[in-house]
Design a protein around this motif. Structure first.
Motif, PDB file in Angstrom:
ATOM      1  N   HIS A   1       0.819  -1.209   0.000  1.00  0.00           N
ATOM      2  CA  HIS A   1       0.000   0.000   0.000  1.00  0.00           C
ATOM      3  C   HIS A   1       0.860   1.270   0.000  1.00  0.00           C
ATOM      4  CE1 HIS A   1       0.815  -1.239   4.111  1.00  0.00           C
ATOM      5  NE2 HIS A   1       0.608   0.000   4.508  1.00  0.00           N
ATOM      6  N   ASP A   2       2.149   1.106  -0.314  1.00  0.00           N
ATOM      7  CA  ASP A   2       3.081   2.224  -0.466  1.00  0.00           C
ATOM      8  C   ASP A   2       3.094   3.130   0.783  1.00  0.00           C
ATOM      9  OD1 ASP A   2       4.975   3.691  -1.764  1.00  0.00           O
ATOM     10  OD2 ASP A   2       3.540   4.989  -2.798  1.00  0.00           O
ATOM     11  N   PRO A   3       3.434   2.539   1.943  1.00  0.00           N
ATOM     12  CA  PRO A   3       3.363   3.314   3.195  1.00  0.00           C
ATOM     13  C   PRO A   3       4.478   4.355   3.307  1.00  0.00           C
ATOM     14  CG  PRO A   3       4.299   1.153   3.600  1.00  0.00           C
ATOM     15  CD  PRO A   3       3.897   1.164   2.162  1.00  0.00           C
ATOM     16  N   ASP A   4       4.227   5.388   4.078  1.00  0.00           N
ATOM     17  CA  ASP A   4       5.243   6.426   4.319  1.00  0.00           C
ATOM     18  C   ASP A   4       6.105   6.080   5.525  1.00  0.00           C
ATOM     19  OD1 ASP A   4       4.410   8.154   2.232  1.00  0.00           O
ATOM     20  OD2 ASP A   4       2.639   8.633   3.435  1.00  0.00           O
ATOM     21  N   LEU A   5       5.550   5.259   6.419  1.00  0.00           N
ATOM     22  CA  LEU A   5       6.325   4.775   7.562  1.00  0.00           C
ATOM     23  C   LEU A   5       6.336   3.252   7.512  1.00  0.00           C
ATOM     24  CD1 LEU A   5       7.733   5.022  10.352  1.00  0.00           C
ATOM     25  CD2 LEU A   5       5.464   5.086  11.388  1.00  0.00           C
ATOM     26  N   ILE A   6       7.538   2.670   7.529  1.00  0.00           N
ATOM     27  CA  ILE A   6       7.668   1.211   7.447  1.00  0.00           C
ATOM     28  C   ILE A   6       8.332   0.729   8.734  1.00  0.00           C
ATOM     29  CG2 ILE A   6       8.696  -0.699   6.150  1.00  0.00           C
ATOM     30  CD1 ILE A   6       8.792   1.360   3.735  1.00  0.00           C
ATOM     31  N   VAL A   7       7.658  -0.157   9.438  1.00  0.00           N
ATOM     32  CA  VAL A   7       8.201  -0.685  10.692  1.00  0.00           C
ATOM     33  C   VAL A   7       8.444  -2.175  10.480  1.00  0.00           C
ATOM     34  CG1 VAL A   7       7.824  -0.963  13.165  1.00  0.00           C
ATOM     35  CG2 VAL A   7       6.877   1.027  11.985  1.00  0.00           C
ATOM     36  N   ILE A   8       9.708  -2.585  10.547  1.00  0.00           N
ATOM     37  CA  ILE A   8      10.054  -3.974  10.233  1.00  0.00           C
ATOM     38  C   ILE A   8      10.851  -4.579  11.379  1.00  0.00           C
ATOM     39  CG2 ILE A   8       9.896  -4.014   7.717  1.00  0.00           C
ATOM     40  CD1 ILE A   8      12.732  -2.970   7.577  1.00  0.00           C
ATOM     41  N   ASP A   9      10.376  -5.728  11.846  1.00  0.00           N
ATOM     42  CA  ASP A   9      11.013  -6.400  12.977  1.00  0.00           C
ATOM     43  C   ASP A   9      11.640  -7.691  12.449  1.00  0.00           C
ATOM     44  OD1 ASP A   9      11.748  -7.176  15.485  1.00  0.00           O
ATOM     45  OD2 ASP A   9       9.806  -6.746  16.393  1.00  0.00           O
ATOM     46  N   GLU A  10      12.933  -7.804  12.537  1.00  0.00           N
ATOM     47  CA  GLU A  10      13.698  -8.946  12.007  1.00  0.00           C
ATOM     48  C   GLU A  10      13.298  -9.247  10.550  1.00  0.00           C
ATOM     49  OE1 GLU A  10      16.254 -10.097  13.222  1.00  0.00           O
ATOM     50  OE2 GLU A  10      16.177  -9.635  15.355  1.00  0.00           O
ATOM     51  N   PRO A  11      13.522  -8.306   9.649  1.00  0.00           N
ATOM     52  CA  PRO A  11      13.040  -8.497   8.276  1.00  0.00           C
ATOM     53  C   PRO A  11      13.807  -9.551   7.476  1.00  0.00           C
ATOM     54  CG  PRO A  11      14.341  -6.492   8.430  1.00  0.00           C
ATOM     55  CD  PRO A  11      14.208  -7.017   9.814  1.00  0.00           C
ATOM     56  N   PHE A  12      14.992  -9.940   7.943  1.00  0.00           N
ATOM     57  CA  PHE A  12      15.788 -10.878   7.143  1.00  0.00           C
ATOM     58  C   PHE A  12      15.706 -12.315   7.667  1.00  0.00           C
ATOM     59  CE2 PHE A  12      17.867  -6.673   7.044  1.00  0.00           C
ATOM     60  CZ  PHE A  12      17.592  -6.350   5.723  1.00  0.00           C
TER      61      PHE A  12
END
Lengths: 308, 425
Positions: free
Chosen positions: A149-160
């Motif tokens: 949804h093309d967010p302006d704030l991206i919060v990623i927890d352990e993305p890898f």
């Protein structure tokens, strides 16, 4: 520049357990911000308060210049640490449901999902049930649902987590693109080399308290001298004032306690007959060293208190 | 509101899209109907075969003569002078006064005794004394002593039998133009089948549809997708969407069950008479409206309770352990299902149809059995509505982010904490 998120003096307790105490930080557009800390430090609770999933006992969160609203939630992409998908549903309808919950029109959601799935080599799996996908595919699907949804704030927890090196590179490139596009990214991970590679600034939370906050380069400069690299023969463990000893490509890497200088270590080594030194230099500390150094500092006192 | 609608749509599509839903909707009612109506048909076939039996055997019921418990009587009016032929000896024991009869009952020699008052012929006053109160007993129903008294009053065996059962083999004949082929084939047996059918249908649909809410909530926790959902919507929106969406599924299932029931009964020729009776003869005016109201409110009551359990339980498995306790009130009318046929206006059925936790199943079953006084229907519906509202509000306290994101097992302490809280986390 106005901060995308401004977290101010957040405090949160669960019963008698104080999970987060007086934590503050800002995240700006066009940066990847590292939210670091050991397990149970209060990172996830801080993220949940930031996203209005939990209400803080004290403090405030300003997001996109004000309080959280339903419309603002649609401008946020969240990849939580505890994540999953509907196992018994097909991939595409699952993503469409999650995208429409973020305010997207269904047809637009389908179009963008198709683009993302093609980019991440998942398009041919779109009609499969989620439970038929591998762990790495799960991870990529969830990254799609975070970004679709093309967010302006991206919060990623352990993305890898769960990704092979090829996919890790692919996802890193995607996050770099998002940063260049002016998105604010908050990344929580224990992979310190990823933080060093990606993050502009960090906050380190330990036992619910922010113990380090600032630019990565500046923090490293502050901690310079708190580690030494040496090559030689002998046992370099159990040296006074050394927190941790690590072997890396034939060299020894010694993380030092706060207040202990490289000269102190050199003097101690010079007094010993059982070691031979070929190389000795002050090392620029890695974030790993800084993390261990800062987090370990509080441990003896805590263990002592527990013993008492 | 948009998010709630999206959750509703998602829940409907997800549930209806599963093969298990269609299996439950079509196969399960077939099995239940086969078991229920099959046994009823067999019982009726046996009863039909016994139509030529002596009336005395009928009033004694299915009890073998050796198993019949003796009954006593005190005839102060002097009515009972002879016993009908074939009455097993010792089945009715005469006592000179009440004290003697009471003493015999206390000693366990007789199960109960009747007192015919001195002025019985003028007042018709008979007192029945039993050791314990039985709510299932039809006080005005036929019995051996009543037959003996009638026999003595008429002095004629056949006349006594006719007085006991004036219309032993009534055949209903529809004089108005029949709307369909089966319309004229109605039989009184449907009067007893209808409450039973309603009990089964309401019990199973309410149990299954409420269970959908529990499954939906616990699955989202187990799949660990709930945190992603909570970043887009409020926990209450999630709860509302689930309960409304799955109520639509429940209504669809109810429609399928009723439709399948009618279709099966139409196609199966031995059951054709029952369906016309069930539909044409036993359903009171406005029944459908009452049934929908009770169903929706009953669903809200149990679905919200199970939703709260789902919010607290870390896994579907742990949540299902509490399902039995929660659904227990719905099972109670099932245990006493014969009371709905034998004494639909008795104390027990009246209580069950007004007590809010058992009313959604009991009142609809009772309504098809007898005419329920309007005040009772309204009182019951009001209590059900109030209880549903209270349970929905109570369950909302459990639908909170920290509860939904917790992996801790259900405990009394967690229940207490959840009940004490008022605001959002």
């Amino acid at each position: 520049m106005n901060a995308t998120v401004s977290v101010s003096h957040l405090t949160k307790s669960f019963g008698r357990f104080l999970a987060v105490k007086d934590v503050s930080f800002d995240v700006y557009p066009g940066e990847i911000f590292g939210l670091l800390g050991p397990n149970g430090a209060g990172k996830t609770t801080s993220i949940r308060m930031m996203l209005d999933i939990f209400k803080p006992d004290a403090g405030s969160v300003t997001i996109f210049g004000g309080e959280m609203t339903e419309a603002k939630k649609n401008r946020i992409g969240y990849l939580p640490e505890e994540r999953g998908l509907y196992q018994d549903l097909k991939l595409e309808p699952t993503l469409v449901y999650l995208a429409t919950l973020k305010g997207m029109d269904e047809s637009e959601a389908r179009r963008r999902i198709a683009d993302w799935l093609k980019r991440l080599d998942l398009y041919e799996h779109r009609a499969k049930k989620v439970q038929e996908l591998s762990r790495g595919m799960h991870q990529k699907v969830q990254i799609v649902s975070t970004l679709v949804h093309d967010p302006d704030l991206i919060v990623i927890d352990e993305p890898f987590a769960g990704l092979d090196p090829v996919n890790t590179r692919l996802i890193k490139d995607i996050f770099e693109e998002q940063r260049e596009a002016g998105k604010a990214i908050v990344m929580s991970t224990h992979q310190m080399f990823q933080v060093e590679a990606l993050c502009n600034r960090i906050v380190l939370i330990d036992k619910g308290v922010a113990v380090l906050y600032g630019e990565v380069g500046e923090i490293k400069r502050q901690f310079a001298g708190n580690a030494v690299t040496l090559e030689g023969q002998g046992d370099f463990e159990h040296l006074p004032g050394v927190l941790e000893v690590r072997r890396d490509n034939g060299a020894w890497h010694l993380a030092l306690e706060t207040g202990v200088s490289a000269q102190d270590v050199l003097r101690a080594l010079a007094r010993r007959d059982d070691v031979k030194i070929k190389r000795f230099e002050v090392a620029e500390p890695s974030l790993d060293d800084i993390f261990i150094s800062v987090v370990s500092e509080g441990r003896p006192a805590e263990e002592e208190a527990r013993g008492a | 509101m948009r998010n709630v609608l999206l959750v509703i749509k998602h829940e409907v599509q997800r549930t209806v899209g599963k093969p298990s839903f269609w299996i439950a909707s079509f196969l399960f009612p077939m099995i239940i109907f086969a078991l229920t109506f099959g046994s009823q048909l067999m019982a009726r076939g046996m009863a039909d075969g016994d139509s030529e039996k002596d009336f005395l055997d009928q009033v004694m019921g299915a009890t073998a003569p050796g198993e019949a418990k003796p009954q006593g009587y005190v005839d102060l009016a002097g009515v009972v002078t002879t016993m009908p032929e074939g009455l097993p000896e010792g089945l009715l024991v005469a006592y000179p006064d009440e004290a003697a009869a009471q003493e015999a009952m206390d000693a366990g020699e007789i199960e109960q005794y009747y007192m015919l008052a001195k002025d019985f012929l003028k007042t018709g006053e008979v007192v029945l004394v039993q050791q314990r109160f039985s709510p299932f007993e039809q006080l005005d129903g036929g019995n051996v002593f009543e037959y003996v008294v009638t026999h003595n009053l008429t002095g004629d065996r056949d006349a006594a039998a006719l007085l006991q059962n004036p219309m032993p083999s009534v055949v209903l004949e529809r004089l108005a133009p029949a709307e369909d082929d089966e319309a004229g084939a109605g039989r009184p047996a449907g009067q007893s089948l209808a409450p039973m059918a309603m009990l089964f249908i309401f019990f199973f649909v309410l149990t299954m549809s409420s269970g959908y809410v529990l499954t939906s909530v616990t699955k989202e926790k187990e799949n660990r997708i709930v945190e992603v959902l909570l970043s887009s919507l409020d926990p209450r929106q999630l709860m509302l969407g689930k309960i409304i969406g799955l109520s639509a599924v429940a209504l669809l299932q109810m429609a399928i069950w009723l439709g399948v029931s009618l279709l099966v009964l139409r196609e199966g020729s031995p059951l054709v008479g029952m369906v016309s009776t069930l539909v044409a003869l036993t359903l009171p005016p406005g029944f459908l409206a009452w049934a929908v109201l009770y169903f929706v409110l009953g669903y809200l009551m149990f679905a919200s309770a199970l939703g709260a359990i789902g919010a607290l339980a870390p896994t579907a498995r742990e949540g299902s352990q509490f399902t039995f306790v929660t659904m227990l009130p719905l099972m109670i009318p099932m245990w006493f299902n014969t009371a709905f046929i034998e004494a639909p206006n008795g104390a027990l059925v009246t209580f069950l149809s007004i007590f809010p936790l058992t009313a959604p199943v009991s009142m609809v079953a009772r309504m098809v059995a007898v005419d329920v006084p309007l005040w009772q229907s309204l009182l019951s519906l009001g209590l059900v509505a109030a209880t549903s509202y209270a349970l929905v509000m109570l369950s909302a306290r459990f639908f909170r982010a920290d509860t939904l994101l917790s992996g801790a097992p259900i405990s009394l302490q967690r229940l207490r904490e959840a009940l004490r809280r008022h605001s959002n986390v």
